[in-house]
Design a protein around this motif. Sequence first.
Motif, PDB file in Angstrom:
ATOM      1  N   LYS A   1      -4.533   0.375  -8.926  1.00 57.20           N
ATOM      2  CA  LYS A   1      -3.551  -0.638  -8.537  1.00 57.20           C
ATOM      3  C   LYS A   1      -2.790  -1.182  -9.746  1.00 57.20           C
ATOM      4  CE  LYS A   1      -7.122  -4.253  -8.533  1.00 57.20           C
ATOM      5  NZ  LYS A   1      -7.874  -5.205  -7.688  1.00 57.20           N
TER       6      LYS A   1
ATOM      7  N   SER B   1       0.842  -1.203   0.000  1.00 53.67           N
ATOM      8  CA  SER B   1       0.000   0.000   0.000  1.00 53.67           C
ATOM      9  C   SER B   1       0.875   1.249   0.000  1.00 53.67           C
ATOM     10  CB  SER B   1      -0.917   0.010   1.222  1.00 53.67           C
ATOM     11  OG  SER B   1      -1.931  -0.946   1.080  1.00 53.67           O
TER      12      SER B   1
ATOM     13  N   ARG C   1      -8.506   2.185  -3.802  1.00 50.47           N
ATOM     14  CA  ARG C   1      -7.986   0.828  -3.932  1.00 50.47           C
ATOM     15  C   ARG C   1      -8.263   0.176  -5.290  1.00 50.47           C
ATOM     16  NH1 ARG C   1      -5.765  -0.562   0.926  1.00 50.47           N
ATOM     17  NH2 ARG C   1      -5.841  -2.811   0.613  1.00 50.47           N
TER      18      ARG C   1
END
Length: 323
Positions: A295, A231, A292
Amino acid sequence: MVIVRVEKAGGSLLLPDGSGFEDIVKHVGEERKEGIRHIIVVSATKGTTNLLERNYNRVLNGEISRDEAVQEIYNHNKPIFDKSTNAKKVLDDLAISLDMALNIDTYDYFVGTGETISCVHLNEIFGAAGYKTEYFIGPRFGIEVDAHGRINYKASSQNAREIISKCLENDVTPIVGGFVGFYVTKEKRDGKEIKKRHTKLIGKDGSDITGASCVRPAAEFCNGNVEYIISKDTAFRLVDPGIIPHTSLVPKLTYREAIQIGNFGSPLVHIAAVYELEELNLPITIMNFYSRKDKTVIQNESITKIEHPVVAIASRVFTSFDI
């Protein structure tokens, strides 16, 4: 079905003003409702490792005093230290280390303290939110390296197996400090062989390696249902978004491409972590923590099967790889 998510929180996410820590706790709490368990690997807060390294050398060269070196670390992370009693104790240990002989052992301990600060602070925030956690610094967790800081994945995974299994069985989220491991030397005293453990830095982006060391024992616990996530404040893009905003996302890379990018100095994932996860055929997801869906997935997939293959990467330093 239990899913274990090994998630590394990088320094771009963990800021010296304390930003990011409570967001991680909230994120883990939400995913626990979905049955996901976590192993959290943390870096030092942004800029802390560089400051620790610089201040150690300044003390060594007589440019600043021990107290001045420690005070600068406090000032850099003041909001964290003001909230965390246990983090302040880390500062005391930091000061004591500078009273010892200044050598490679104390250097590695001193510079690796940034991860300890992150571990302690995150552990306290989890506790305040009602979650069971336990934090481990790399050497205690069992991250084993050689005298040059090169990872021994087999030994590290074996060392960490009992800790990971015990934590997950008891619904405890382990928090692990990356970047630091240990190695063992042997010497003879009075006819007896004495083993001595030494703290050793793994190197830049070493937290990626620590996270990769957790994957095998985590997979054993959950019958292979394990994920590895890094992350950050952004996924991998064609150009540093700090230079050119809204640049194109690179959605997929193969392991080979990620290794080549790493070999040419572009910060993506430590290549030692890529080699380990390629062997396990486990995808690596580099994810924007706050968005999210943003990515980049590194996996064992032929580039010809990817709809929009990467043909070039622009960066501030020369970078190239084969297609």
